[in-house]
Design a protein around this motif. Structure first.
Motif, PDB file in Angstrom:
ATOM      1  N   GLY A 156      -8.207   2.230   7.417  1.00  0.00           N
ATOM      2  CA  GLY A 156      -7.629   1.856   6.115  1.00  0.00           C
ATOM      3  C   GLY A 156      -8.128   2.818   5.066  1.00  0.00           C
ATOM      4  N   MET A 212       0.139   6.608   2.461  1.00  0.00           N
ATOM      5  CA  MET A 212      -1.294   6.596   2.142  1.00  0.00           C
ATOM      6  C   MET A 212      -1.967   7.788   2.830  1.00  0.00           C
ATOM      7  SD  MET A 212      -3.171   4.822   0.176  1.00  0.00           S
ATOM      8  CE  MET A 212      -2.894   3.096  -0.090  1.00  0.00           C
ATOM      9  N   TYR A 236     -13.069   5.602  10.088  1.00  0.00           N
ATOM     10  CA  TYR A 236     -12.808   4.821   8.878  1.00  0.00           C
ATOM     11  C   TYR A 236     -11.387   4.284   8.976  1.00  0.00           C
ATOM     12  CZ  TYR A 236     -13.107   3.441   3.989  1.00  0.00           C
ATOM     13  OH  TYR A 236     -13.169   2.709   2.829  1.00  0.00           O
ATOM     14  N   ASN A 282     -13.108  -1.084   4.476  1.00  0.00           N
ATOM     15  CA  ASN A 282     -13.422  -1.632   3.165  1.00  0.00           C
ATOM     16  C   ASN A 282     -12.192  -2.342   2.615  1.00  0.00           C
ATOM     17  OD1 ASN A 282     -14.224  -2.121   0.510  1.00  0.00           O
ATOM     18  ND2 ASN A 282     -15.282  -0.151   0.322  1.00  0.00           N
ATOM     19  N   CYS A 283     -12.266  -3.661   2.508  1.00  0.00           N
ATOM     20  CA  CYS A 283     -11.233  -4.456   1.836  1.00  0.00           C
ATOM     21  C   CYS A 283      -9.900  -4.472   2.577  1.00  0.00           C
ATOM     22  CB  CYS A 283     -11.045  -3.943   0.404  1.00  0.00           C
ATOM     23  SG  CYS A 283     -11.053  -5.281  -0.792  1.00  0.00           S
ATOM     24  N   GLY A 332      -7.014   4.389   2.256  1.00  0.00           N
ATOM     25  CA  GLY A 332      -6.800   4.382   0.803  1.00  0.00           C
ATOM     26  C   GLY A 332      -6.688   5.813   0.307  1.00  0.00           C
ATOM     27  N   ASP A 370      -4.875   5.072   9.358  1.00  0.00           N
ATOM     28  CA  ASP A 370      -4.116   4.213   8.438  1.00  0.00           C
ATOM     29  C   ASP A 370      -2.703   4.073   8.978  1.00  0.00           C
ATOM     30  OD1 ASP A 370      -4.794   3.503   5.167  1.00  0.00           O
ATOM     31  OD2 ASP A 370      -2.740   3.203   5.887  1.00  0.00           O
ATOM     32  N   VAL A 371      -2.107   2.925   8.698  1.00  0.00           N
ATOM     33  CA  VAL A 371      -0.797   2.624   9.251  1.00  0.00           C
ATOM     34  C   VAL A 371       0.328   3.031   8.278  1.00  0.00           C
ATOM     35  CG1 VAL A 371      -0.471   0.254   8.371  1.00  0.00           C
ATOM     36  CG2 VAL A 371       0.211   0.803  10.713  1.00  0.00           C
ATOM     37  N   VAL A 372      -0.052   3.368   7.040  1.00  0.00           N
ATOM     38  CA  VAL A 372       0.957   3.669   6.013  1.00  0.00           C
ATOM     39  C   VAL A 372       1.058   5.195   5.822  1.00  0.00           C
ATOM     40  CG1 VAL A 372       1.550   3.333   3.567  1.00  0.00           C
ATOM     41  CG2 VAL A 372       0.503   1.464   4.867  1.00  0.00           C
ATOM     42  N   TYR A 383      -9.534   1.495  -3.738  1.00  0.00           N
ATOM     43  CA  TYR A 383      -9.020   0.142  -3.522  1.00  0.00           C
ATOM     44  C   TYR A 383      -9.999  -0.711  -2.709  1.00  0.00           C
ATOM     45  CZ  TYR A 383      -4.595   2.318  -5.018  1.00  0.00           C
ATOM     46  OH  TYR A 383      -3.625   2.985  -5.722  1.00  0.00           O
ATOM     47  N   GLY A 384     -11.267  -0.367  -2.780  1.00  0.00           N
ATOM     48  CA  GLY A 384     -12.277  -1.119  -2.023  1.00  0.00           C
ATOM     49  C   GLY A 384     -12.965  -2.148  -2.897  1.00  0.00           C
ATOM     50  N   TYR A 421       0.820  -1.228   0.000  1.00  0.00           N
ATOM     51  CA  TYR A 421       0.000   0.000   0.000  1.00  0.00           C
ATOM     52  C   TYR A 421       0.848   1.270   0.000  1.00  0.00           C
ATOM     53  CZ  TYR A 421      -3.851  -3.010  -0.321  1.00  0.00           C
ATOM     54  OH  TYR A 421      -4.716  -3.946  -0.825  1.00  0.00           O
ATOM     55  N   ASP A 469      -2.797   1.694  13.735  1.00  0.00           N
ATOM     56  CA  ASP A 469      -2.940   0.323  13.261  1.00  0.00           C
ATOM     57  C   ASP A 469      -4.331  -0.206  13.590  1.00  0.00           C
ATOM     58  OD1 ASP A 469      -2.644  -2.466  12.798  1.00  0.00           O
ATOM     59  OD2 ASP A 469      -0.478  -2.246  13.074  1.00  0.00           O
ATOM     60  N   ALA A 470      -4.930  -0.885  12.612  1.00  0.00           N
ATOM     61  CA  ALA A 470      -6.244  -1.498  12.851  1.00  0.00           C
ATOM     62  C   ALA A 470      -6.192  -2.477  14.025  1.00  0.00           C
ATOM     63  CB  ALA A 470      -6.689  -2.242  11.593  1.00  0.00           C
TER      64      ALA A 470
HETATM   65  C1  LIG Z   1      -7.241  -2.469   0.158  1.00  0.00           C
HETATM   66  S1  LIG Z   1      -6.825  -0.880   0.749  1.00  0.00           S
HETATM   67  C2  LIG Z   1      -8.455  -0.229   0.982  1.00  0.00           C
HETATM   68  C3  LIG Z   1      -8.487   1.263   1.008  1.00  0.00           C
HETATM   69  C4  LIG Z   1      -9.859   1.905   1.164  1.00  0.00           C
HETATM   70  N1  LIG Z   1     -10.585   1.311   2.244  1.00  0.00           N
HETATM   71  C5  LIG Z   1     -10.672   1.819  -0.123  1.00  0.00           C
HETATM   72  O1  LIG Z   1     -11.784   1.256  -0.089  1.00  0.00           O
HETATM   73  O2  LIG Z   1     -10.215   2.329  -1.150  1.00  0.00           O
HETATM   74  C6  LIG Z   1      -6.250  -1.162   2.404  1.00  0.00           C
HETATM   75  C7  LIG Z   1      -5.907   0.092   3.201  1.00  0.00           C
HETATM   76  O3  LIG Z   1      -5.570  -0.297   4.543  1.00  0.00           O
HETATM   77  C8  LIG Z   1      -4.333   0.289   4.923  1.00  0.00           C
HETATM   78  N2  LIG Z   1      -3.706  -0.645   5.882  1.00  0.00           N
HETATM   79  C9  LIG Z   1      -2.958  -1.747   5.640  1.00  0.00           C
HETATM   80  N3  LIG Z   1      -2.644  -2.369   6.792  1.00  0.00           N
HETATM   81  C10 LIG Z   1      -3.217  -1.649   7.791  1.00  0.00           C
HETATM   82  C11 LIG Z   1      -3.264  -1.781   9.204  1.00  0.00           C
HETATM   83  N4  LIG Z   1      -2.664  -2.794   9.819  1.00  0.00           N
HETATM   84  N5  LIG Z   1      -3.924  -0.847   9.916  1.00  0.00           N
HETATM   85  C12 LIG Z   1      -4.546   0.193   9.298  1.00  0.00           C
HETATM   86  N6  LIG Z   1      -4.534   0.366   7.964  1.00  0.00           N
HETATM   87  C13 LIG Z   1      -3.884  -0.541   7.215  1.00  0.00           C
HETATM   88  C14 LIG Z   1      -3.592   0.493   3.618  1.00  0.00           C
HETATM   89  O4  LIG Z   1      -2.615   1.492   3.720  1.00  0.00           O
HETATM   90  C15 LIG Z   1      -4.736   0.882   2.689  1.00  0.00           C
HETATM   91  O5  LIG Z   1      -5.011   2.252   2.794  1.00  0.00           O
END
Ligand SMILES: C[S@@+](CC[C@H](N)C(=O)[O-])C[C@H]1O[C@@H](n2cnc3c(N)ncnc32)[C@H](O)[C@@H]1O
Length: 324
Positions: free
Chosen positions: A69, A98, A67, A144-145, A71, A93-95, A48-49, A13, A127-128
């Motif tokens: 993650g 992003m 919300y 989402n995803c 994206g 979000d952890v990144v 990216y959902g 990501y 972090d989630a």
């Molecule tokens: C598949 S993308 C989905 C993005 C957004 N939800 C969408 O629908 O477009 C996953 C997202 O989760 C973030 N992510 C990955 N690992 C994570 C974690 N451990 N904690 C929080 N966010 C995380 C990524 O940086 C990315 O933004």
């Protein structure tokens, strides 16, 4: 020590934030357009959902929205469309990359939408699996995803975190891929495929079970759609694997003594000669008036083996109302 697939996920990501990859995850539904909402091009490219978590029905009474993650931020912008207040939507979000990319997308969104201010969204690094959010402080939490990427113990932890931060009766809205076939172990253990939301999916029943095991007393399956195919030519599998995507709402209702109420879109219809049928458990069926029922009630009504009650199959399109 953090598991390596979580590191791989972050790297995937980080890359996707720096170089938007159209179709990295893709929805089979068109993006939700709303009157007066303009979604910046880059934000759309960073969708990216695999479904939608934004539903106006969840957003009454000025909810505090989380919300996880973020994206490119598209769904946060859609949530902000409804909430329109300072820090009304908190994005975690952890990144870093992003968070930075979504911040820039919100700045662009501000130029394109007279009603929107970047300050409507508060971006937080976190972090989630360990949310930087207070207990019982959120009305609507969404992801989402992301959760499909997590392995069992991490998924449980991520759901427990969402449960912890939600207020009583708060709603967790999720969209994730699911798969009814057995995904071979080599694909499951492929960290990049997992990070791309292609090989971590559970069956819908297992997905629901882990949500209810965490304590959510009500679960609604709102939509289920075809999502992806993993085929033997492009993936290391000898059979075709069909992946679907689901939209689910889990409500932090107390757990009923006889187990969770899971609505998968079943309906009961009474067509007997009486004025109504009362099961004396709170369900009154009026002739030819469809009543949405949870799977538990559908099972109980079915077990009566009455010839004057019809119970439909699950439509996986539950739209509210009905029993419980
Ligand atoms: C598949 S993308 C989905 C993005 C957004 N939800 C969408 O629908 O477009 C996953 C997202 O989760 C973030 N992510 C990955 N690992 C994570 C974690 N451990 N904690 C929080 N966010 C995380 C990524 O940086 C990315 O933004």
């Amino acid at each position: 020590m953090q598991q390596s697939y979580l590191e791989t996920t972050k790297n995937v990501y980080k890359e996707a934030a720096e170089n938007p990859q159209v179709g990295l995850c893709c929805t089979t539904t068109p993006v939700w357009q709303l009157p007066g909402l303009s979604i910046p091009k880059k934000m759309l490219e960073m969708n990216y959902g695999c479904g939608s978590t934004v539903n106006p029905r969840d957003l009454v009474n000025n909810p505090k929205i989380l919300y996880v993650g973020v994206g490119g931020g598209m769904e946060l912008l859609q949530f902000a469309y409804f909430s329109r207040q300072l820090n009304g939507v908190v994005g975690v979000d952890v990144v870093d990359e992003m968070l930075q990319a979504s911040k820039e997308n919100f700045e662009e969104a501000e130029k394109q939408n007279h009603w929107f201010r970047s300050e409507f969204v508060k971006l937080v690094k976190g972090d989630a699996l360990n949310l930087p959010i207070e207990d019982n402080s959120i009305d609507v939490a969404a992801q989402n995803c992301l959760f499909n990427i997590f392995k069992h113990d991490d998924l449980k932890k991520a759901l427990e975190e969402m449960y912890r931060v939600l207020k009583p009766h708060g709603r967790l809205v999720l969209s994730d891929p699911t798969c009814e076939q057995e995904i071979p172990e080599n694909l499951r253990e492929d960290e990049r495929l997992r990070a791309l939301c292609l090989s971590g999916s559970l069956t819908l029943n297992d997905y629901i079970k882990i949500i209810t095991d965490v304590g959510f007393g009500t679960v609604e399956i709102r939509a289920k759609r075809p999502y992806r195919i993993l085929d033997p030519v492009n993936y290391d599998t000898d059979k075709l694997i069909f992946i679907e995507s689901v939209e689910v709402c889990a409500i932090k209702d107390p757990m009923p003594e006889d187990g969770p109420c899971v609505f998968t879109g079943k309906t009961a219809i009474y067509y007997g000669g009486e004025e109504s049928f009362d099961d004396e458990k709170g369900h009154v069926l009026v002739p030819n008036q469809p009543l949405a029922v949870c799977d538990k009630t559908a099972g109980a009504l079915g077990s009566l083996q009455r010839i004057d009650i019809f119970i439909s199959e699950s439509t996986f399109f539950y739209d509210g109302g009905g029993c419980c």
